[in-house]
Motif scaffolding. Structure first.
Motif, mmCIF file in Angstrom:
data_model
loop_
_atom_site.group_PDB
_atom_site.id
_atom_site.type_symbol
_atom_site.label_atom_id
_atom_site.label_comp_id
_atom_site.label_asym_id
_atom_site.label_seq_id
_atom_site.Cartn_x
_atom_site.Cartn_y
_atom_site.Cartn_z
ATOM 1 N N ILE A 1 0.837 -1.200 0.000
ATOM 2 C CA ILE A 1 0.000 0.000 0.000
ATOM 3 C C ILE A 1 0.875 1.254 0.000
ATOM 4 C CG2 ILE A 1 -1.576 1.322 1.471
ATOM 5 C CD1 ILE A 1 -3.002 -1.411 2.021
ATOM 6 N N VAL A 2 1.930 1.255 0.796
ATOM 7 C CA VAL A 2 2.867 2.390 0.808
ATOM 8 C C VAL A 2 3.466 2.578 -0.584
ATOM 9 C CG1 VAL A 2 5.079 3.197 1.721
ATOM 10 C CG2 VAL A 2 3.371 2.244 3.274
ATOM 11 N N ASN A 3 3.848 1.474 -1.221
ATOM 12 C CA ASN A 3 4.431 1.558 -2.566
ATOM 13 C C ASN A 3 3.457 2.146 -3.576
ATOM 14 O OD1 ASN A 3 6.820 0.519 -1.700
ATOM 15 N ND2 ASN A 3 6.555 -1.483 -2.633
ATOM 16 N N LEU A 4 2.196 1.762 -3.503
ATOM 17 C CA LEU A 4 1.206 2.301 -4.436
ATOM 18 C C LEU A 4 1.129 3.817 -4.303
ATOM 19 C CD1 LEU A 4 -1.729 -0.266 -4.130
ATOM 20 C CD2 LEU A 4 0.132 -0.233 -5.810
ATOM 21 N N ALA A 5 1.093 4.294 -3.085
ATOM 22 C CA ALA A 5 1.028 5.741 -2.865
ATOM 23 C C ALA A 5 2.305 6.434 -3.338
ATOM 24 C CB ALA A 5 0.775 6.033 -1.388
ATOM 25 N N ALA A 6 3.448 5.878 -3.002
ATOM 26 C CA ALA A 6 4.721 6.504 -3.387
ATOM 27 C C ALA A 6 4.910 6.507 -4.896
ATOM 28 C CB ALA A 6 5.880 5.780 -2.710
ATOM 29 N N LEU A 7 4.608 5.408 -5.553
ATOM 30 C CA LEU A 7 4.783 5.335 -7.001
ATOM 31 C C LEU A 7 3.796 6.242 -7.736
ATOM 32 C CD1 LEU A 7 5.520 1.525 -7.240
ATOM 33 C CD2 LEU A 7 7.141 3.394 -7.670
ATOM 34 N N THR A 8 2.615 6.406 -7.170
ATOM 35 C CA THR A 8 1.662 7.369 -7.730
ATOM 36 C C THR A 8 2.232 8.776 -7.608
ATOM 37 O OG1 THR A 8 -0.237 5.965 -7.248
ATOM 38 C CG2 THR A 8 -0.664 8.330 -7.516
ATOM 39 N N ALA A 9 2.720 9.110 -6.432
ATOM 40 C CA ALA A 9 3.278 10.452 -6.200
ATOM 41 C C ALA A 9 4.460 10.740 -7.118
ATOM 42 C CB ALA A 9 3.707 10.593 -4.742
ATOM 43 N N LEU A 10 5.255 9.728 -7.374
ATOM 44 C CA LEU A 10 6.439 9.894 -8.222
ATOM 45 C C LEU A 10 6.117 9.813 -9.711
ATOM 46 C CD1 LEU A 10 8.936 7.761 -6.142
ATOM 47 C CD2 LEU A 10 8.986 10.251 -6.440
ATOM 48 N N GLY A 11 4.913 9.408 -10.051
ATOM 49 C CA GLY A 11 4.548 9.280 -11.462
ATOM 50 C C GLY A 11 5.310 8.178 -12.161
ATOM 51 N N ARG A 12 5.339 7.002 -11.562
ATOM 52 C CA ARG A 12 6.069 5.856 -12.110
ATOM 53 C C ARG A 12 5.100 4.744 -12.518
ATOM 54 N NH1 ARG A 12 9.341 9.479 -11.743
ATOM 55 N NH2 ARG A 12 11.423 9.326 -10.859
ATOM 56 N N PRO A 13 4.401 4.902 -13.650
ATOM 57 C CA PRO A 13 3.352 3.949 -14.023
ATOM 58 C C PRO A 13 3.836 2.518 -14.256
ATOM 59 C CG PRO A 13 3.761 5.497 -15.814
ATOM 60 C CD PRO A 13 4.539 5.979 -14.628
ATOM 61 N N ALA A 14 5.013 2.326 -14.815
ATOM 62 C CA ALA A 14 5.476 0.952 -15.060
ATOM 63 C C ALA A 14 5.696 0.218 -13.741
ATOM 64 C CB ALA A 14 6.762 0.964 -15.888
ATOM 65 N N GLN A 15 6.330 0.872 -12.795
ATOM 66 C CA GLN A 15 6.537 0.250 -11.489
ATOM 67 C C GLN A 15 5.213 0.095 -10.747
ATOM 68 O OE1 GLN A 15 9.334 -1.068 -9.979
ATOM 69 N NE2 GLN A 15 10.101 -0.924 -12.069
ATOM 70 N N LEU A 16 4.336 1.081 -10.896
ATOM 71 C CA LEU A 16 3.026 1.006 -10.252
ATOM 72 C C LEU A 16 2.284 -0.239 -10.720
ATOM 73 C CD1 LEU A 16 0.832 2.258 -8.435
ATOM 74 C CD2 LEU A 16 0.033 3.498 -10.465
ATOM 75 N N ALA A 17 2.340 -0.534 -11.999
ATOM 76 C CA ALA A 17 1.658 -1.717 -12.532
ATOM 77 C C ALA A 17 2.149 -2.984 -11.841
ATOM 78 C CB ALA A 17 1.858 -1.807 -14.048
ATOM 79 N N HIS A 18 3.455 -3.117 -11.691
ATOM 80 C CA HIS A 18 4.009 -4.291 -10.997
ATOM 81 C C HIS A 18 3.513 -4.358 -9.556
ATOM 82 C CE1 HIS A 18 6.638 -5.705 -14.119
ATOM 83 N NE2 HIS A 18 7.249 -4.542 -14.205
ATOM 84 N N HIS A 19 3.468 -3.215 -8.907
ATOM 85 C CA HIS A 19 3.114 -3.213 -7.493
ATOM 86 C C HIS A 19 1.615 -3.310 -7.245
ATOM 87 C CE1 HIS A 19 6.981 -3.101 -5.552
ATOM 88 N NE2 HIS A 19 7.397 -2.408 -6.600
ATOM 89 N N VAL A 20 0.782 -2.996 -8.221
ATOM 90 C CA VAL A 20 -0.649 -3.285 -8.090
ATOM 91 C C VAL A 20 -0.830 -4.797 -8.040
ATOM 92 C CG1 VAL A 20 -2.898 -3.213 -9.254
ATOM 93 C CG2 VAL A 20 -1.490 -1.141 -9.116
ATOM 94 N N GLU A 21 -0.173 -5.476 -8.945
ATOM 95 C CA GLU A 21 -0.220 -6.944 -8.943
ATOM 96 C C GLU A 21 0.329 -7.490 -7.632
ATOM 97 O OE1 GLU A 21 1.429 -10.686 -11.617
ATOM 98 O OE2 GLU A 21 1.653 -8.647 -12.372
ATOM 99 N N GLY A 22 1.444 -6.935 -7.184
ATOM 100 C CA GLY A 22 2.027 -7.356 -5.922
ATOM 101 C C GLY A 22 1.109 -7.100 -4.742
ATOM 102 N N ALA A 23 0.407 -5.972 -4.753
ATOM 103 C CA ALA A 23 -0.517 -5.655 -3.653
ATOM 104 C C ALA A 23 -1.633 -6.703 -3.576
ATOM 105 C CB ALA A 23 -1.099 -4.256 -3.837
ATOM 106 N N ILE A 24 -2.157 -7.084 -4.723
ATOM 107 C CA ILE A 24 -3.172 -8.149 -4.748
ATOM 108 C C ILE A 24 -2.579 -9.437 -4.183
ATOM 109 C CG2 ILE A 24 -4.489 -9.677 -6.295
ATOM 110 C CD1 ILE A 24 -5.900 -7.012 -5.928
ATOM 111 N N ASN A 25 -1.385 -9.793 -4.629
ATOM 112 C CA ASN A 25 -0.723 -11.011 -4.139
ATOM 113 C C ASN A 25 -0.460 -10.947 -2.636
ATOM 114 O OD1 ASN A 25 -0.708 -12.077 -6.706
ATOM 115 N ND2 ASN A 25 1.401 -11.494 -7.128
#
Length: 128
Positions: free
Chosen positions: A62-86
């Motif tokens: 959850i922290v990563n989703l917020a940080a990657l959104t703030a940083l504007g890092r869509p490719a990493q965000l995509a990986h971490h959305v999947e990771g958040a579900i996992n």
């Protein structure tokens, strides 16, 4: 732990987070230029930080989703959305985290994050 054990821990956590075979697939792109950043990711990010007991993996996600959104890092965000579900985050929790970022990171950043997350969630069968 020595660096070999730390790296092995990092690789295990990466596969647990992103799914079996993730690290092996990533290894296929390893070369003499990018090996240092891949080692850094495996050893420091996952082998040391993600391996800590201070907060659970769902919270880290959850922290990563917020940080990657703030940083504007869509490719990493995509990986971490999947990771958040996992890691046990629900679709509703992801939605609320991204909505929260709209207030603090701005609507453009959150809007992009919603698009990325929706694509990942739809592809994974989590949305109708």
């Amino acid at each position: 732990m020595d660096s070999t054990e730390i790296k092995a821990t990092g690789r295990r956590i990466m596969n647990e987070l992103m799914g079996d075979g993730y690290v092996e697939k990533k290894d296929q792109s390893r070369n003499s230029f990018n090996d240092v950043i891949q080692d850094y990711s495996e050893e420091v990010c996952f082998g040391r930080v993600w391996a800590r007991d201070g907060i659970d993996r769902k919270t880290r996600s959850i922290v990563n989703l917020a940080a990657l959104t703030a940083l504007g890092r869509p490719a990493q965000l995509a990986h971490h959305v999947e990771g958040a579900i996992n890691n046990g985050a629900t679709v509703d929790e992801i939605k609320e985290v991204l909505l929260q970022t709209a207030v603090y990171c701005g609507l453009p950043a959150a809007g992009e994050a919603f698009k990325v997350a929706e694509g990942v969630l739809r592809a994974g069968g989590h949305l109708d």
